[in-house]
Motif scaffolding. Structure first.
Motif, PDB file in Angstrom:
ATOM      1  N   LYS A  62       0.830  -1.209   0.000  1.00  0.00           N
ATOM      2  CA  LYS A  62       0.000   0.000   0.000  1.00  0.00           C
ATOM      3  C   LYS A  62       0.865   1.261   0.000  1.00  0.00           C
ATOM      4  CE  LYS A  62      -4.183  -1.837   2.235  1.00  0.00           C
ATOM      5  NZ  LYS A  62      -5.140  -1.403   1.189  1.00  0.00           N
ATOM      6  N   LYS A  66       1.101   4.321  -2.739  1.00  0.00           N
ATOM      7  CA  LYS A  66       0.963   5.733  -2.359  1.00  0.00           C
ATOM      8  C   LYS A  66       2.157   6.556  -2.853  1.00  0.00           C
ATOM      9  CE  LYS A  66      -1.740   4.580   1.783  1.00  0.00           C
ATOM     10  NZ  LYS A  66      -3.017   5.202   1.392  1.00  0.00           N
ATOM     11  N   LYS A  69       1.797   7.504  -6.475  1.00  0.00           N
ATOM     12  CA  LYS A  69       0.789   8.537  -6.753  1.00  0.00           C
ATOM     13  C   LYS A  69       1.059   9.827  -5.976  1.00  0.00           C
ATOM     14  CE  LYS A  69      -2.619   5.878  -5.483  1.00  0.00           C
ATOM     15  NZ  LYS A  69      -4.006   5.404  -5.182  1.00  0.00           N
ATOM     16  N   GLU A  70       2.188   9.877  -5.310  1.00  0.00           N
ATOM     17  CA  GLU A  70       2.481  10.991  -4.401  1.00  0.00           C
ATOM     18  C   GLU A  70       2.521  12.337  -5.111  1.00  0.00           C
ATOM     19  OE1 GLU A  70       5.467  10.740  -0.964  1.00  0.00           O
ATOM     20  OE2 GLU A  70       6.609  11.690  -2.595  1.00  0.00           O
ATOM     21  N   HIS A  86       1.836   8.315   4.772  1.00  0.00           N
ATOM     22  CA  HIS A  86       1.609   7.153   3.888  1.00  0.00           C
ATOM     23  C   HIS A  86       1.599   5.868   4.714  1.00  0.00           C
ATOM     24  CE1 HIS A  86       1.933   9.747   0.562  1.00  0.00           C
ATOM     25  NE2 HIS A  86       3.194   9.598   0.241  1.00  0.00           N
ATOM     26  N   GLU A  89      -1.476   5.684   7.112  1.00  0.00           N
ATOM     27  CA  GLU A  89      -2.699   5.316   6.397  1.00  0.00           C
ATOM     28  C   GLU A  89      -2.679   3.844   5.989  1.00  0.00           C
ATOM     29  OE1 GLU A  89      -2.766   7.987   3.117  1.00  0.00           O
ATOM     30  OE2 GLU A  89      -3.100   9.768   4.367  1.00  0.00           O
TER      31      GLU A  89
END
Length: 269
Positions: A62, A66, A69-70, A86, A89
């Protein structure tokens, strides 16, 4: 190696000279030197915090998603806080319950330390830079957070191969703004039309080089799968940074051919 009309080459850092993406993946997947060992992060989640191996791996997957797509806005949050978020989450999405900021920070710093250990400027790249620098001025131009990028630069020990190093996070504007390219030109005492930009990002490296009026842009496209409507359009495309000397030779031939044509035309007048 010198090229008529070219006095300097600007290089991007991440995923151009050093494989930052691979280093990030390896920081999660393994601990050097044994590829079969679990990462420090996964090991910590299992042994210290009693998560199952599958849960630990899901958390890491995960985080990888992240990171891909940061979108970082330094005016809103420092990069360290963003990346701890990150992990926070990812842990909450996988395990549920309340957020655990302390655990997230521990995971982030373990990942970061291991990634820096994997950031290597390959020997063949060092050899190429050394050879290029015999006839050209070389500059490292990287976007990103000041501390993060300076840590990477120190980790891969690339300083000796460049006449100057410019980090976007230390300037008023980053690539693709023309201002940072013109600042680089001023540092080296050259004109934009005497410089070549080499990088893996069309949006920052190539567009920036075009915006600044550089002599040529060279796009590093490792996949070599170019969409038909690629924009912006680079002057040259290479699959490895080691192909750059061949591109510079090609530029030399083109310039020499043009000089020869112009000379003939002048004689015929």
């Amino acid at each position: 190696m010198g090229v008529h009309g070219v006095k300097a080459v600007f290089f991007d850092l991440d995923n151009t000279l050093v494989d930052t993406a691979a280093a990030g993946r390896r920081a999660i997947e393994e601990v050097p030197p044994l590829a079969s060992c679990p990462s420090q992060v996964i090991n910590a989640l299992q042994s210290k915090h009693h998560y199952g191996e599958e849960e630990a791996r899901v958390i890491c997957d995960k985080v990888q998603a992240k990171l891909l797509k940061e979108c970082h806005d330094p005016a809103k949050m420092c990069l360290t806080d963003l990346r701890i978020s990150h992990w926070e989450e990812a842990i909450q999405e996988t395990i549920g319950g309340e957020a655990n900021r302390d655990l997230a920070a521990e995971c982030y710093f373990l990942w970061k330390t291991t990634r820096l250990q994997h950031l290597i400027l390959p020997e063949d790249t060092r050899d190429m830079l050394t050879e290029l620098r015999k006839g050209l001025r070389l500059l490292l131009l990287t976007n990103g957070d000041r501390q993060t990028q300076r840590e990477k630069i120190e980790a891969c020990a690339c300083q000796p191969y460049f006449d100057a190093i410019v980090v976007g996070g230390e300037q008023k504007e980053e690539k693709p703004a023309p201002s940072i390219f013109h600042y680089c030109c001023d540092l080296l005492g050259v004109q934009p039309a005497e410089c070549v930009m080499v990088g893996d990002s069309l949006d920052t490296d190539i567009q920036g080089g075009l915006n600044a009026g550089l002599k040529a842009t060279v796009w590093l496209n490792k996949a070599m799968t170019t969409p038909v409507d690629t924009t912006p359009v680079p002057h040259y495309i290479i699959s490895s940074v080691l192909d750059l000397p061949a591109v510079l030779q090609k530029m030399e031939h083109k310039i020499n051919a043009k000089l020869g044509t112009d000379h003939m035309a002048s004689n015929n007048e």
